[in-house]
Design a protein around this motif. Structure first.
Motif, short mmCIF file in Angstrom:
data_model
loop_
_atom_site.label_atom_id
_atom_site.label_comp_id
_atom_site.label_asym_id
_atom_site.label_seq_id
_atom_site.Cartn_x
_atom_site.Cartn_y
_atom_site.Cartn_z
N THR A 108 -10.60 5.17 -7.35
CA THR A 108 -10.60 4.39 -6.21
C THR A 108 -9.41 3.16 -6.54
O THR A 108 -9.89 2.54 -7.42
CB THR A 108 -11.98 3.82 -5.86
OG1 THR A 108 -12.77 5.04 -5.76
CG2 THR A 108 -11.89 3.16 -4.55
N ILE A 109 -8.56 3.16 -5.35
CA ILE A 109 -7.74 1.67 -5.58
C ILE A 109 -7.93 0.83 -4.41
O ILE A 109 -8.01 1.15 -3.30
CB ILE A 109 -6.28 2.47 -5.40
CG1 ILE A 109 -5.66 3.14 -6.19
CG2 ILE A 109 -5.18 1.06 -5.33
CD1 ILE A 109 -4.35 3.66 -6.12
N PHE A 110 -8.60 -0.31 -5.00
CA PHE A 110 -8.99 -1.49 -4.14
C PHE A 110 -7.77 -2.49 -3.88
O PHE A 110 -7.58 -3.28 -4.76
CB PHE A 110 -10.13 -2.21 -4.83
CG PHE A 110 -11.38 -1.24 -4.74
CD1 PHE A 110 -11.69 -0.62 -6.14
CD2 PHE A 110 -12.43 -1.07 -3.93
CE1 PHE A 110 -12.85 0.07 -6.53
CE2 PHE A 110 -13.41 0.02 -4.02
CZ PHE A 110 -13.78 0.48 -5.37
N ILE A 111 -7.10 -2.25 -2.61
CA ILE A 111 -5.81 -3.03 -2.52
C ILE A 111 -6.39 -4.68 -2.41
O ILE A 111 -5.91 -5.45 -2.86
CB ILE A 111 -5.39 -2.71 -1.32
CG1 ILE A 111 -4.86 -1.23 -1.24
CG2 ILE A 111 -4.47 -3.74 -0.98
CD1 ILE A 111 -3.58 -1.02 -2.19
N GLU A 112 -7.25 -4.81 -1.65
CA GLU A 112 -7.96 -6.24 -1.49
C GLU A 112 -8.28 -6.98 -2.59
O GLU A 112 -7.88 -8.24 -2.96
CB GLU A 112 -9.02 -6.31 -0.21
CG GLU A 112 -9.72 -7.65 0.07
CD GLU A 112 -8.72 -8.59 0.76
OE1 GLU A 112 -7.66 -8.17 1.10
OE2 GLU A 112 -9.18 -9.81 0.62
N ARG A 113 -8.98 -6.14 -3.54
CA ARG A 113 -9.62 -6.94 -4.69
C ARG A 113 -8.62 -6.63 -5.70
O ARG A 113 -8.71 -7.51 -6.89
CB ARG A 113 -10.70 -6.20 -5.20
CG ARG A 113 -11.86 -6.56 -4.43
CD ARG A 113 -13.28 -5.93 -5.16
NE ARG A 113 -13.81 -4.65 -4.44
CZ ARG A 113 -14.66 -3.68 -4.88
NH1 ARG A 113 -15.04 -4.01 -6.15
NH2 ARG A 113 -14.90 -2.78 -4.22
N ALA A 147 1.62 2.19 -3.45
CA ALA A 147 0.62 2.84 -4.31
C ALA A 147 0.33 4.14 -4.49
O ALA A 147 -0.23 4.87 -5.37
CB ALA A 147 -0.79 2.06 -3.49
N PRO A 202 0.88 -1.26 0.19
CA PRO A 202 -0.06 0.06 -0.09
C PRO A 202 0.89 1.32 0.00
O PRO A 202 0.37 2.36 -0.49
CB PRO A 202 -0.86 -0.01 1.19
CG PRO A 202 -0.82 -1.65 1.40
CD PRO A 202 0.34 -2.11 1.26
N VAL A 232 -7.84 -6.65 6.85
CA VAL A 232 -8.36 -6.65 5.56
C VAL A 232 -8.19 -5.14 4.89
O VAL A 232 -8.78 -4.20 5.34
CB VAL A 232 -9.87 -7.03 5.20
CG1 VAL A 232 -10.15 -7.14 3.55
CG2 VAL A 232 -9.82 -8.31 5.71
N TYR A 233 -7.19 -4.93 3.87
CA TYR A 233 -7.06 -3.49 3.49
C TYR A 233 -7.85 -3.45 2.30
O TYR A 233 -7.48 -3.86 1.06
CB TYR A 233 -5.81 -3.41 2.99
CG TYR A 233 -5.02 -2.19 3.02
CD1 TYR A 233 -5.63 -1.23 2.06
CD2 TYR A 233 -3.69 -1.52 3.64
CE1 TYR A 233 -5.03 0.11 1.76
CE2 TYR A 233 -3.31 -0.28 3.19
CZ TYR A 233 -4.19 0.60 2.45
OH TYR A 233 -3.51 1.82 2.20
N GLU A 234 -9.10 -2.73 2.43
CA GLU A 234 -9.96 -2.46 1.55
C GLU A 234 -9.67 -1.70 0.42
O GLU A 234 -9.49 -1.81 -0.72
CB GLU A 234 -11.38 -2.25 1.88
CG GLU A 234 -12.27 -3.40 2.88
CD GLU A 234 -12.74 -4.29 1.94
OE1 GLU A 234 -13.14 -5.20 2.35
OE2 GLU A 234 -12.71 -4.20 0.48
N THR A 235 -9.44 -0.34 0.61
CA THR A 235 -9.46 0.78 0.02
C THR A 235 -8.30 1.64 0.06
O THR A 235 -8.12 2.14 1.61
CB THR A 235 -10.69 1.82 0.07
OG1 THR A 235 -12.00 0.86 -0.52
CG2 THR A 235 -10.56 2.88 -1.28
N TYR A 236 -7.39 2.02 -0.58
CA TYR A 236 -6.22 2.83 -0.62
C TYR A 236 -6.65 4.38 -0.51
O TYR A 236 -7.58 4.65 -1.40
CB TYR A 236 -5.17 2.67 -1.51
CG TYR A 236 -4.22 3.83 -1.68
CD1 TYR A 236 -4.26 4.80 -2.74
CD2 TYR A 236 -3.01 3.89 -0.96
CE1 TYR A 236 -3.42 5.82 -2.53
CE2 TYR A 236 -1.98 4.60 -1.08
CZ TYR A 236 -2.28 5.63 -1.83
OH TYR A 236 -1.37 6.92 -1.97
#
Lengths: 106, 300
Positions: free
Chosen positions: A62-67, A45, A42, B214-218
């Motif tokens: 939007t940056i979705f790290i988990e996805r 990023a 992250p 859980v790292y959802e969104t940066y």
């Protein structure tokens, strides 16, 4: 009468060229979703964020790290160029895959 | 030779068996991830090291070193070539007691400037994981003062010599955990009729993202934990062409650490180093412990 209409159209195109072009080229905002491999750091990023922000026509993202995905909203489809977009992700240090472009309906 | 084996054995077993993973850069070990800087960054930290020991001949010594390096990485080619400049400010205090007499020496100032390049030659990415390898090479310039009167070479600000370093770094990240390893060899040259022994640095780092689970969104706040093994093997010094018997050896530290990333361009970190192996030649001061606290900032 027909001559008058034709002259009016020609004058409108000359006086308002932008309007004529907009009628031909505007396609509306689009959402581009790209899978990004290697998005496992992250703190790293930030480079991706800067690359996306520097692209012309970007309205939001939007940056979705988990996805492992990034969603970018372009003001208009004309601003999205697939090769330039892929190169921006690579320059940020990641690997792009599965680019999907969707029109955004108002 | 002092050896504490249990810590490193557990660490190596865990590191080799665990899947590999994702947070920020390790604290005392280098990283093969050179992306994200997008221009320049700045790193600095305060490191305090304490040493003590029997110097033979009835002499006991103590040494404390404060080191504050200023490190500037700069991206030359996106995600491919990184330049790193580094210069330390140090303060060294040594006390040697010999029966009833005590000798105290103190010195402080800017040390030698190091210039380094890191080149990414391997990258394999997959969803939420990445493996990368970097070749690193550099040069240390004799910019620090090296001829202050009455001070031995180890207490001078600089070495007076041009030294050359080359090495490799590999990093693997997946989801919450990360693994990095590096090995560097430094070739040292002679200055003022003295040559420090060449060194081999070898490091392993295991990191774990504690928060968020859980790292959802940066961007999101992040808390990382690290456990590192940091080693240095040094060859004997040479003075006037003769090997110095009481020099060189192998030291290995176990270094737990913690790192907090409050926002996208800034992090703070701290680490404590405990020697688990000290196999030094002759009579030398041994490291009791070292402690580090610092920050990193992505400038632009």
């Amino acid at each position: 009468m027909r001559t008058l209409v034709a002259i009016s159209i020609i004058l409108a195109i000359i006086v308002f060229p932008g309007a004529a072009l907009a009628v031909e080229e505007a396609t509306g905002p689009v959402k581009v979703t790209v899978g990004v491999d290697g998005l496992a750091c992250p703190f790293c990023a930030y480079g991706l964020e800067k690359k996306i922000k520097n692209m012309e026509g970007v309205e939001d993202f939007t940056i979705f790290i988990e996805r492992g995905k990034v969603e970018v909203i372009f003001k208009d489809k004309k601003f999205f160029e697939r090769e330039r977009f892929e190169q921006a992700v690579k320059d940020a240090g990641f690997t792009p895959r599965d680019i999907k472009v969707e029109d955004i309906k108002d | 030779m002092k050896v504490r084996i249990l810590g490193p054995t557990f660490f190596i077993t865990f590191a080799l068996s665990a899947p590999a993973f994702s947070q920020g850069p390790p604290i005392n070990t280098d990283t093969a991830v050179i992306s994200g800087i997008e221009g320049a960054a700045f790193r600095s930290f305060f490191k305090y090291t304490e040493k003590s020991g029997d110097l033979g001949g009835g002499r006991d010594g103590e040494l404390s070193v404060v080191s504050i390096p200023f490190i500037l990485p700069y991206e030359i080619l996106p995600n491919k070539l990184l330049f790193v400049g580094k210069i330390p400010y140090t303060e060294k205090r040594r006390k040697v007691e010999n029966g009833s007499s005590t000798e105290r020496l103190t010195n402080s100032g800017f040390g030698d400037l190091s210039l380094n390049l890191k080149y990414l030659f391997y990258q394999k990415d997959a969803p939420r994981q990445s493996t990368r390898a970097v070749f690193s090479g550099g040069l240390k310039l004799p910019t620090g003062e090296d001829d202050e009167r009455g001070l031995p070479p180890a207490l001078q600000d600089g070495s007076g010599s041009y030294d050359y370093t080359a090495g490799f770094i590999i990093s693997r990240f997946k989801e919450r955990t990360g693994f990095s390893a590096d090995v560097f060899y430094t070739l040292k040259t002679e200055a003022n009729d003295f040559e420090f022994g060449d060194t081999l640095n070898y490091d392993l780092a295991l990191g774990y993202r504690l928060i968020p689970a859980v790292y959802e969104t940066y961007p999101a706040k992040q808390l990382n934990l690290y456990l590192e093994l940091n080693g240095t093997y040094a060859r004997k010094d040479e003075a006037g062409g003769q090997k110095v018997a009481d020099s060189g050896g192998n030291t290995l530290f176990l270094s737990p650490g913690i790192q907090f990333i409050p926002w996208r361009t800034f992090l703070v970190e701290a680490s404590f180093q405990i020697p688990v192996l000290q196999d030094l030649n002759g009579d030398q001061l041994e490291t009791d412990y070292a402690v580090l606290a610092g920050f990193r900032w992505l400038i632009f």
